[in-house]
Every structure is written in structure tokens, then in C-alpha cells.
Design an enzyme around this catalytic site. Structure first.
Site, PDB file in Angstrom:
ATOM      1  N   GLU A 153       0.141  -1.317   5.541  1.00  0.00           N
ATOM      2  CA  GLU A 153       1.193  -0.953   6.486  1.00  0.00           C
ATOM      3  C   GLU A 153       1.038   0.473   6.976  1.00  0.00           C
ATOM      4  O   GLU A 153       1.296   0.781   8.139  1.00  0.00           O
ATOM      5  CB  GLU A 153       2.569  -1.144   5.830  1.00  0.00           C
ATOM      6  CG  GLU A 153       3.749  -0.882   6.757  1.00  0.00           C
ATOM      7  CD  GLU A 153       4.271   0.545   6.725  1.00  0.00           C
ATOM      8  OE1 GLU A 153       5.168   0.865   7.521  1.00  0.00           O
ATOM      9  OE2 GLU A 153       3.784   1.350   5.894  1.00  0.00           O
ATOM     10  N   ASP A 166       0.819  -1.212   0.000  1.00  0.00           N
ATOM     11  CA  ASP A 166       0.000   0.000   0.000  1.00  0.00           C
ATOM     12  C   ASP A 166       0.850   1.258   0.000  1.00  0.00           C
ATOM     13  O   ASP A 166       2.013   1.260   0.404  1.00  0.00           O
ATOM     14  CB  ASP A 166      -0.938   0.013   1.194  1.00  0.00           C
ATOM     15  CG  ASP A 166      -0.203  -0.006   2.533  1.00  0.00           C
ATOM     16  OD1 ASP A 166       0.714  -0.840   2.677  1.00  0.00           O
ATOM     17  OD2 ASP A 166      -0.545   0.791   3.423  1.00  0.00           O
TER      18      ASP A 166
END
Length: 480
Positions: free
Chosen positions: A145, A78
Site C-alpha cells: 500500500e 506492509d
């Protein structure tokens, strides 16, 4: 022709550009996860795609390395999604608009996602290769994350046989990261009462700040839009009564807030406009050119009846913005220049009966992290607010006996004739979460030079990426 088609190392940047074509903001990771799984499937590599969409890809060692211990390569899928105020980019559907400028790769008016797309690209280039010597590879690509480390929380590390983990999520070449801060995400809900208020509405808008990573760039004393808006509102309150209608801004708790907008019903709209102009001069003088994009405007939007906060609620919010902590709270006593403890108020939102703030606090010392939590909770109690811990992750402590670090130091010295810097960072890395699950792991983080991550000024150094790629290959070759 692809923008990065002729940029070296070609394979790395081929995969990086492919990643940039796929929307992959935090919590919007299904497409990028499926892309990683298909990458493995197309190459006949064993892989696992788990329930939370983490992907683990396995590749045997090359000739001479078949019986070596596997090496874990790790990065997250991400990216932080930020854009300029005038950008019409839709992170849910639009590819990033890449371009090259002065030796850097950038994305037009948006974050680039070099954090952490470059990790995936390097790992994929290795998994795709047939001529790069390496031990067996276990590539771990995690999700979400940037907010909560959901992928690291959900991943099953028991499927891995390796003990040496190279995390490719650092942003400075020549630095081996061997420790990081732990963090707590906290939401504060401040109660407000509304009443009908007749008068002139003024829209106060503060924007154009640099923003950036609330850990690695917090020591640069960048402006936080929420704190600055609090100062403006307090300054107005010194001259007149007013009532807030709403206040909001910021995008994520781990991004230094770049914007804040407040609507107020004021007794003297013209004077509010003048005070805003005065405070803009004050802020410019304080930043001394470090926030060149800062704009502060006050626009009279009309007269009428507004469902505004009552006097007590308005005072409560203004007082809270003045007293709530922000920025560096302490530096390390052992590592010169390292931020030890900090807090960032990243998001403000208004509902019918609350003002919500979202924080991320960090510290490399657990007791100081918890003390910061207590301070925030006590501030909230004073105004009758409620706090909620949304997530918490541990610090990663330096291991003086790390075999992986010793190998990586030796290889770097052999390649460049000087030792790398061994350091800890004031940011959260998934290594801390992994070590909580597998204390036997030996972790080191590395990466190429990147600037202004988590902001629309983010850029990735091309030459540094090539050197980092060569270094990674040499490290793998040395782990026989």
C-alpha cells in the site's frame, strides 16, 4: 516474556507483536502474507491468497448474525521502513525492537509499523474470537500500500459479498474518515554530463530532520532535506564556482526527506565549511526549534581528480532544487484546515548520467492534482529532463448517504456522549482504489491515535487502541 504480553487488549497486542517479529516492508511481503494465510489455515477459516500475495479471510457470523450482510474489514500488510542514521537494524531480517514509553508502544530507532499492523491485529483478534458478536467477516489484507497501492490494484473484490467496508488505516481516534486525496507518483530524470575535475572534494551532509508522512504531516512545514540542500548549494554558488560529484538522499516518495548528502569539488574548501555553518544557523532560526535534530556538516575529504558534473549540469541541478515545488500548495475551501493539494520531493539519486528525483503529489480535487502534474512536467522541460508517471490513484469523495457512517456515528455518540468528527484526510487510502472497482461499496476509515508515522519517532497510543477496539466491537454488534 513478550513485551506486550500484559498490555490490553491482550489478543490485539499479541497479534501485533507477532506481526512486528516478521519483516514486512513494502515489496518484502511474502513472509507476512504467508503468516496471514497460515493464521486462517490454523483456525479452519476459508481464505484466498492471490497472485500478488493479498490475503482475504472469511468467517461466518456469530449466533444471531448468521444471515446478516457481511462486513469487510480492511488493512494493509506492509510498513514504511525508516531508521535513525546510527541504527544497524536490517529491515530484511531483524524483528522490530519494541518497548513501552509513557503509554505508547515504540520501536527502538525504527518505524513501528502501527501503520498498518494494528489493522491486521484487530481483524485477527476478531477472527480468532469465539465470544465477540459480529456479522460475517470478510477480512481483506492487502500488500504494498505504501508505494503504489499494488495490492489494492491487484485484488479481486468480486469474491466479496459485503458492501460495508471498515478500513482501519487512520491515525486519530474519534475521527471517522470519509474521504481522501488522490495521488500521482512521478519520477524525474535530469540529464548530466561529466568531466574530469581536479580540486578539493567537500562532503556536505544534512540529516536529522523529523521527516514523517508526506500527506498527513505536510501542513506542519517540516524541513525537506533536498530543498534545504538546494539552498545550501545555491548559497555556495553565489561566492564561488563548484562542481557536483553526486547528490542523494531520502528513502521514499511518501516520506518527507530527512537526509541529503552532496559531494562537490570546490574552489575554496574552507569557505564552503564556513558557509555550511552559516546556513545551519539560518535554518535553525527559520525552524524556531521545530527541527531540533537538524545537523549540517561540511567535511573536506581530500584533493584529487574527480569525475564530476560539468558546470552546466551542476547549475541545472542547483536551479532545479531551488525552483521545484514542495509542501502545501492549497487548502480546502470547504473543510477548514484540510490540506487540499501538496507535493513532496522524497528521493534523490545519482547515476552516471542523470540525477533522479521521486515525487508524490496529492489533491482531493482531480483538476488540481493534474495541474500539479503539469507544473512538474513543465519545470522538467525547462532543464531538458524527462518525467514518468509511476502510479496514480483516485480521490475518495464524501458520500452524504453513507449508511455505515450513520451507524458508526450513532454508536460513537452512545459510547462517549459526543459525536465523532467526520473528516477527509490529505493522504491516500485504499478506499479510493476499492471504490473505483466497486462503486457500490460504503466505506469509512478509523483507527487509534498514532504519532509520527513513516518516521523513526512513530508511536502507538495503548489506551487509544483499547478504546478503538471496544468501539470496533460495538459497531460490529450494531450491524445486525
Amino acid at each position: 516474556m513478550a513485551v506486550l504480553e500484559n498490555v490490553e487488549p491482550k489478543k490485539v497486542f499479541q497479534f501485533f507483536e507477532e506481526i512486528c517479529q516478521i519483516p514486512h516492508g513494502t515489496f518484502d511481503i511474502e513472509r507476512i502474507s504467508d503468516y496471514c494465510a497460515k493464521f486462517a489455515e490454523d483456525r479452519g477459516l476459508k481464505y484466498i491468497q492471490d497472485e500478488v500475495k493479498n490475503v482475504i479471510i472469511f468467517k461466518p457470523g456469530t449466533e444471531g448474525y448468521e444471515d446478516s450482510e457481511p462486513v469487510i474489514l480492511q488493512g494493509h500488510m506492509d510498513m514504511v521502513c525508516e531508521k535513525t542514521p546510527d541504527s544497524d537494524h536490517d529491515f530484511k531480517k531483524d524483528p522490530l525492537d519494541l518497548y513501552i514509553e509513557d503509554g505508547y508502544i515504540r520501536a527502538k530507532n525504527t518505524t513501528l509499523g502501527g501503520d498498518d499492523g494494528i489493522a491486521l491485529a484487530m481483524a485477527m483478534a476478531l477472527l480468532d474470537s469465539d465470544d465477540i458478536p459480529h456479522p460475517p467477516i470478510e477480512a481483506v489484507f492487502t500488500v504494498d500500500e505504501e508505494t503504489g497501492m499494488g495490492g489494492a490494484i491487484g485484488v479481486d473484490l468480486s469474491v466479496l459479498k459485503g458492501h460495508k467496508l471498515i478500513n482501519i488505516d487512520s491515525e486519530e481516534e474519534g475521527i471517522l474518515t470519509t474521504g481522501c486525496a488522490g495521488g500521482i507518483r512521478i519520477t524525474t530524470e535530469i540529464p548530466v554530463t561529466r568531466e574530469e575535475k581536479s580540486g578539493t572534494c567537500v562532503k556536505l551532509e544534512l540529516k536529522g530532520l523529523k521527516g514523517g508522512h508526506s500527506g498527513s504531516e505536510i501542513h506542519e512545514q517540516r524541513g525537506n532535506a533536498h530543498k534545504l540542500m538546494g539552498r545550501l548549494l545555491h548559497r555556495i554558488s553565489e561566492e564561488m564556482e563548484f562542481e557536483l560529484v553526486d547528490i542523494q538522499g531520502g528513502s521514499k516518495e511518501n516520506v518527507i526527506a530527512m537526509d541529503n548528502t552532496a559531494n562537490i569539488v570546490a574552489a575554496d574548501a574552507k569557505r564552503v565549511v564556513a558557509i555550511a555553518e552559516e546556513m545551519k544557523e539560518v535554518f535553525d532560526n527559520e525552524f524556531m526549534g521545530d527541527e531540533p535534530g537538524l545537523t549540517l556538516t561540511a567535511e573536506v575529504t581530500g584533493e584529487g581528480s574527480y569525475h564530476a558534473f560539468d558546470k552546466a549540469s551542476t547549475e541545472r541541478i542547483v536551479t532545479y532544487l531551488i525552483v521545484c515545488p514542495y509542501g502545501v500548495q492549497g487548502f480546502s475551501r470547504k473543510l477548514e484546515g484540510l490540506t487540499e493539494t501538496s507535493i513532496n520531493i522524497g528521493v534523490m539519486k545519482t547515476t552516471d548520467d542523470t540525477v533522479v528525483t521521486e515525487y508524490l503529489m496529492r489533491s482531493s480535487v482531480e483538476s488540481l492534482k493534474q495541474n500539479m502534474r503539469i507544473q512538474l512536467e513543465e519545470y522538467a522541460k525547462l532543464i531538458g529532463a524527462k518525467t514518468t508517471i509511476d502510479s496514480e490513484y483516485p480521490a475518495w469523495q464524501y458520500d452524504p448517504d453513507s449508511e455505515l457512517r450513520k451507524v458508526m456515528e450513532r454508536v460513537y455518540t452512545d459510547m462517549y456522549g459526543k459525536a465523532p468528527v467526520v473528516f477527509a484526510i490529505h493522504a491516500g487510502l485504499e478506499c479510493g482504489m476499492f471504490l473505483g472497482k466497486r462503486p457500490d461499496l460504503d466505506c469509512v476509515s478509523m483507527g487509534p491515535n498514532m504519532c509520527d508515522i513513516h518516521s523513526f519517532s512513530e508511536k502507538l497510543d495503548i489506551a487509544s487502541t483499547e478504546r478503538t477496539w471496544d468501539y470496533l466491537k460495538a459497531v460490529l454488534a450494531a450491524l445486525k
